[in-house]
Design an enzyme around this catalytic site. Structure first.
Site, short mmCIF file in Angstrom:
data_model
loop_
_atom_site.label_atom_id
_atom_site.label_comp_id
_atom_site.label_asym_id
_atom_site.label_seq_id
_atom_site.Cartn_x
_atom_site.Cartn_y
_atom_site.Cartn_z
N TYR A 103 -4.63 75.41 122.37
CA TYR A 103 -4.06 76.32 123.37
C TYR A 103 -2.81 77.02 122.84
O TYR A 103 -2.55 78.17 123.18
CB TYR A 103 -3.73 75.55 124.65
CG TYR A 103 -4.92 75.48 125.57
CD1 TYR A 103 -5.41 76.64 126.15
CD2 TYR A 103 -5.56 74.28 125.84
CE1 TYR A 103 -6.52 76.60 126.97
CE2 TYR A 103 -6.67 74.23 126.66
CZ TYR A 103 -7.14 75.40 127.23
OH TYR A 103 -8.23 75.37 128.04
N GLU B 125 -19.93 48.02 119.54
CA GLU B 125 -20.13 49.47 119.50
C GLU B 125 -19.49 50.18 120.69
O GLU B 125 -18.74 51.12 120.52
CB GLU B 125 -21.63 49.80 119.44
CG GLU B 125 -21.90 51.28 119.24
CD GLU B 125 -23.34 51.58 118.90
OE1 GLU B 125 -24.02 50.67 118.38
OE2 GLU B 125 -23.78 52.71 119.14
N ASP C 61 -25.75 48.45 117.76
CA ASP C 61 -27.16 48.61 118.13
C ASP C 61 -28.04 48.57 116.88
O ASP C 61 -27.60 48.95 115.80
CB ASP C 61 -27.37 49.96 118.83
CG ASP C 61 -26.77 49.96 120.21
OD1 ASP C 61 -26.41 48.87 120.69
OD2 ASP C 61 -26.65 51.06 120.80
#
Lengths: 736, 382
Positions: free
Chosen positions: B112, B210, B262
């Site tokens: 910005y 995770e 996973d």
């Protein structure tokens, strides 16, 4: 005949006891519903309009022979023989060709009123052009359409041709399949000799008014005036005026008065023909219209001057862009490859008794004594055999021999292409654009017929509306007689179209019905602004114009070899965008012309060219030739544009860079900026050379595209803006 | 922009750390090169070390990914690079401003700060934040200064809980008494901000999971208390803050790291990034990669080993298969037979398993049986 016999049987069954041919009347009173009743039941002498071409109504039936029970819904009944061979013979008779075409007029392009109008004009104009060219006269043609009632129009077409001899007039206009072009192999617009007489027949059928013809052979000779109806039953003309003899109009002023008295139009000319037909028709504009036909005719025939007065009273002239008549096409003998077995047999029987070799040499092109002897040897025939003594099997052998023997292709000097320069001229005269290119392919051969393909392309990047100055717009607005702005835009700017006009009006925020004459200066400014900002060419696809022997083809584009080849060509490599299986996008007008002694049309109405691989290949090569030129031009333009874009981009970012750098190390921002700008200028120097003061690319010396290319400044294009011609009686004209 | 500049100069001089001074000198060097190029009427350019796979090298000795020497030249007077060059300069000037004022800002904040319409054009300097983010990474490698040194930080992501007390900007934080949300790992975890000490750490190892949901499971079951460890998660691909903190915990406090991820190509990749570093941030591998991290689970054999029901399987898609084969070819996996069988097994299974799949056995199966058993048996992949 068996089929007819069976049909008869059925007919009689329906009629019950009334057997066989009854003389006279009952035909009219017969049951009118159901197909079979139409079969020419009555015998000779009665109304015969109902007779149909034999064989058009084949309806297979299982029962064969007589006395076999016919399976029917109301049970199995043993039937009597319903008609005898004798009774049926009484109703079997000739069918006049005109009767056949009167019933099947769609075969000739008279399927609906809209097409009937176009076909009529087309046939008349084509005939006029053929006649003028054959006589070596620069054609000038007047086309006048006049509305006489709802769906009723009078069409008048006049030429300055050689005129027609008195005794020929009724035959040419009142007899189907009468003409000079059918029996010869020569490039011409008409082929069969059906067109104009069929148009007259259609007129008579739909309005009952006869065809009116005035023809004048020379200044001093009287003009002939005929009112003709075609007698469909016997395919013969019926002359209505002058007690079946026509009227002679004396030459000079006296004649002009006489013409005026008859209430027929005649542009004073030393010689020429005018045909007037009143018919049921519908006048439309846009695609497949008369306007389009005449415009395209003007493109393909740059030596023709056309004067066109439409039903709304607007006139438009297409002046010729060259005084050079196309060279006279030569007539050629058929090439052996193009002759079918039946035709070969017919030629043999027609020919005078001579030796086979002699026959082959004198009846076919490209058959030398050597080739003829080789043919005979291959067919196992004596070269001295008498043509009269050649049997069916031997003809077959000869035919096979022709197919297997190598014969040099037919001479191609019988084809007269339009020529690249004239194509460019014609296209430039009519289609607005900035880049034009044309390619004439060397002649090719399909099935023993020589043909030649020509392709021309016009590319118009900027639309005319975007280049109009305030002063010019003011002038145009003042002189127009259009009632609404929309009409004004459509009438004035060629190639804008109703769609583009609507978008401009919408974006200008003015009312659609505002009169252009009453525009206030502020509103005019708004209109100008809208004209500049609306991008008309957005979403525009390529416009394809197809021609066969200089005649525009306007229907059945999907079924035409030309369209198919255009679709099958990859235009992306030539700088146009194209989605799969559709025409390329962009302001492109493409014309493809096939010239041949015998153009292979897909139907009698001559609307599409059949897809012979030889023809398609030539078209493709032609398209690629113009495509390459277009690609070069577009790439060059792109490059120039890129250069100027580049500089713009650099200049845009330099200030940011200078500010950021000075913020980091406290360098002088203004000084740094100046230095960077200098570097940028150095880097994009090329852009300077090709930009003029208005920031548009100017003529480019490096680009050598050859001589078949024309590049014009679209702002100066006269075909773009239709100015009102105050002197002429004809006024503003709408866009075709 | 001039206005902002005066504002900045009005402010009292901030005290610059030696690190800041070094960064400022590099920024000024960059700007000076532009000026001298313009003086000499030459094209200004910057050579940015390329952050692509081709320029990344695996060092078998250090067992981490290292950046190669190849660079990409970015020129101002090149049509396709002009805008990127301009942006590079903008980001540099933005960082300079941050350094001058002694403030830090988020990546979005800088976006910005620098976003404005270019004068005389209908074009913005930046349209999307990710355009700015890649340029920031470019400037990092260009100046050889990491993001933290440019006073930029990313959103906090990842959490930590466990038997450790650390100092964060002077505040003592006891991660054993941090509640259910855990300690949010900040984006900048450099020694200036977070201090670690061996004395205040009772944990024996680190368990990295995770995602937050799995972490929640372990936290709720007080796994870290029972097994005396530190429990972290990285919300998927761990951000730099998490990776840097794990690196520091591992190296400064000598804590081994075990990962529960996973069983899919993405999980393998997370492990690979933790262990060897990522391609994009190869220049930071030194400071982030943990070559000794161990892969605890889930394993491809777990479907049979734990007797899971058919319903928990997720079929592999083409993308997964492609990715798995790619990972199998990574040089640091290529030589390891265990990893090759692991990936092959997943491909032959043709399904993947999430850690949550273990919940189908029992809600706390993962914390009470699965992980303890693996740790007990020292059954992991390296």
């Amino acid at each position: 005949m068996a089929t007819l016999k069976r049909k008869k049987k059925k007919l009689v069954k329906k009629k019950g006891v009334r057997l066989g041919p009854s003389k006279g009347g009952p035909s009219k009173g017969g049951p009118s519903k159901g197909g079979p009743s139409k079969e020419g039941k009555p015998s000779t002498g009665t109304k015969t309009v109902r007779t149909k071409k034999v064989g058009t109504r084949i309806r297979p039936r299982p029962a064969e022979g007589t006395g076999v029970p016919t399976p029917s819904t109301n049970g199995k009944v043993r039937r009597k023989r319903r008609a005898t061979a004798q009774s049926m013979a009484a109703s079997q008779r000739d069918i006049s060709v005109s009767e056949f075409f009167a019933k099947n007029r769609h075969l000739l392009g008279f399927d609906n009123p809209r097409k009937a109008l176009l076909t009529t004009i087309k046939e008349a104009v084509d005939n006029s052009l053929d006649a003028c060219e054959e006589a070596g006269i620069l054609p000038e043609i007047w086309v006048h359409i006049q509305q006489t009632g709802t769906n009723r129009y009078i069409i008048g077409v006049q030429d300055n041709g050689p005129g027609i001899l008195k005794k020929q007039i009724p035959l040419i206009f009142g007899k189907l399949l009468y003409g000079s072009k059918f029996h010869r192999l020569r490039q011409s617009r008409g082929q069969q000799g059906i067109g104009i007489s069929a148009a007259g027949m259609y007129g008579v059928q739909t309005t009952g008014k006869p065809v009116k013809i005035i023809s004048k052979v020379s200044v001093r000779k009287p003009a002939h005036y005929y009112e003709i109806q075609i007698d469909t039953k016997i395919n013969k003309p019926k002359i209505l005026n002058g007690r079946g003899d026509g009227v002679d109009i004396p030459p000079g002023d006296k004649g002009l008065k006489a013409i005026a008295k008859h209430g027929i139009e005649w542009e004073p000319q030393p010689h020429g023909t005018r045909v007037t037909i009143e018919l049921e028709a519908k006048f439309v504009r846009g695609r497949g219209s008369v306007d389009e036909y005449l415009e395209q005719t003007a493109i393909a025939n740059p030596h023709v001057t056309l004067h066109y007065l439409d039903p709304d009273g607007h006139g438009r002239d297409y002046p010729r862009s060259t005084d050079l008549l196309p060279p006279e096409p030569k007539e050629i003998l058929p090439h052996p490859y193009g002759v079918e077995l039946g035709r070969l047999a017919a030629l043999l029987t027609e020919a005078e008794a001579t030796t086979l070799v002699q026959f082959l040499i004198s009846n076919f092109s490209r058959v030398t004594p050597g080739v003829a002897r080789r043919l005979c040897r291959t067919a196992d025939l004596s070269s001295r055999a008498n043509t009269r003594r050649i049997g069916r099997e031997q003809i077959d052998a000869l035919y096979q021999a022709i197919q297997t023997t190598k014969i040099s292709p037919p001479s191609t000097d019988c084809i007269c292409p339009i020529g690249e320069q004239l194509l460019l001229g014609g296209l430039h005269q009519v289609v607005p654009g900035e880049f034009y290119t044309a390619a004439t392919r060397p002649p090719g051969v399909y099935r023993g017929n020589p043909f030649q393909i020509e392709v021309a392309l016009a590319y118009g990047g900027q639309t005319v509306t975007q280049n109009v100055t305030r002063e010019l717009l003011l002038e145009l607005v003042e002189e127009t007689d259009a009632r609404t702005i929309r009409q004004f835009l459509i009438n004035t700017f060629n190639g804008l179209g109703a769609d583009g006009a609507d978008r401009i009006v919408k974006s200008s925020g003015l009312g659609t019905r505002t009169s252009p004459g009453k525009l206030k200066p502020k509103e005019l400014a708004k209109l100008l602004e809208a004209m500049k900002n609306v991008n008309i060419s957005e979403g525009q696809t390529m416009t394809v114009m197809r021609f066969a022997n200089r005649v525009p083809l306007q229907f059945q584009h999907a079924g035409c070899a030309i369209t198919q080849t255009i679709l099958g060509t990859n235009w992306r490599s030539y700088g146009l965008s194209q989605s799969r299986g559709s025409l390329p996008k962009g302001p492109v007008n493409l014309m493809v012309h096939i010239a041949s002694v015998w153009v292979p049309f897909t139907s009698e109405s001559k609307e599409a060219v059949a897809s012979y691989p030889e023809i398609q290949k030539e078209i493709r090569l032609g398209l690629q030739a113009v495509g390459r030129k277009l690609g070069m031009y577009l790439r060059r333009r792109q490059k120039v544009k890129q250069q100027s874009d580049r500089r713009e981009i650099f200049l845009r970012y330099l200030k940011e860079v200078a500010t950021a750098v000075s913020e980091v190390n406290g360098a002088d921002q203004a000084r740094l900026y100046e230095q960077l700008v200098k570097v940028a200028k150095k880097r994009t120097a090329e852009a300077d050379m090709v930009l003029d003061d208005r920031g548009r690319p100017i003529e480019d010396r490096e680009l050598d595209l050859g001589d078949n290319v024309l590049i014009v400044d679209p702002t100066q294009h006269q075909a773009n803006i239709q100015r009102v011609r105050n002197q002429d009686a004809s006024q503003e004209e709408t866009v075709a | 922009m001039a206005k902002k500049k005066t504002l900045a100069s009005k402010r009292a001089k901030v005290k610059l750390t030696p690190r800041d001074k070094k960064t400022l000198a590099r920024l000024e060097g960059l700007a000076d090169r532009v000026v001298s190029a313009a003086n000499a009427r030459r094209d200004p350019y910057v050579d940015i070390p390329s952050r692509t796979l081709s320029n990344v090298r695996y060092s078998p000795r250090k067992r981490i990914l290292e950046m190669g020497k190849s660079t990409n030249r970015r020129q101002l007077f090149d049509l396709s690079q002009a805008k990127a060059y301009m942006r590079t300069m903008l980001v540099s000037s933005g960082c300079k401003r941050l350094l001058d004022q002694g403030k830090t800002t988020s990546l979005r904040g800088l976006y910005y700060m620098l976003k404005h319409t270019i004068e005389g054009a209908k074009e913005n300097t930046f349209d999307e934040q990710n355009e700015c983010d890649t340029i920031i990474e470019d400037v990092e490698v260009l100046l050889n200064s990491i993001r933290e040194e440019l006073h930029l930080y990313a959103e906090n992501r990842g959490a930590m809980v466990g038997n450790i007390t650390l100092t964060d900007k002077g505040d003592e934080i006891n991660c054993a008494r941090i509640g259910s949300g855990g300690y949010a790992i900040p984006s900048i975890v450099e020694p200036e901000i977070i201090q670690l000490s061996k004395k205040q750490c009772g944990a024996k190892f680190i368990l990295h999971v995770e995602k937050g949901t799995v972490w929640q499971r372990f936290n709720e079951d007080k796994f870290w208390e029972k097994y005396n460890c530190i429990l972290t998660h990285g919300a998927g691909q761990p951000p730099r803050g998490v990776r840097r903190l794990l690196h520091r915990l591992h190296n400064e406090l000598d804590l081994p790291i075990y990962c529960v991820l996973d069983n899919d190509p993405w999980g393998y990749y997370i492990y690979s990034v933790l262990k060897q570093g990522s391609i994009n941030l190869a220049f930071e591998s030194q400071r982030m990669a943990i070559p000794d991290a161990k892969y605890l689970g889930l394993r491809s054999i777990d479907f049979q080993r734990c007797n899971l029901s058919d319903g928990v399987r997720i079929a592999l898609n083409d993308n997964d298969r492609k990715r798995a084969r790619q990972i199998a070819r990574y040089p640091w996996f290529e030589k390891k037979r265990a990893w090759q069988t692991e990936i092959k097994k997943m491909l032959s299974n043709d399904f993947k398993l999430e850690v949550e799949a273990l919940i189908s056995k029992d809600i706390s199966y993962v914390t009470e049986e699965y992980v303890p058993e693996r740790l007990e048996k020292r059954d992991w992949l390296d």
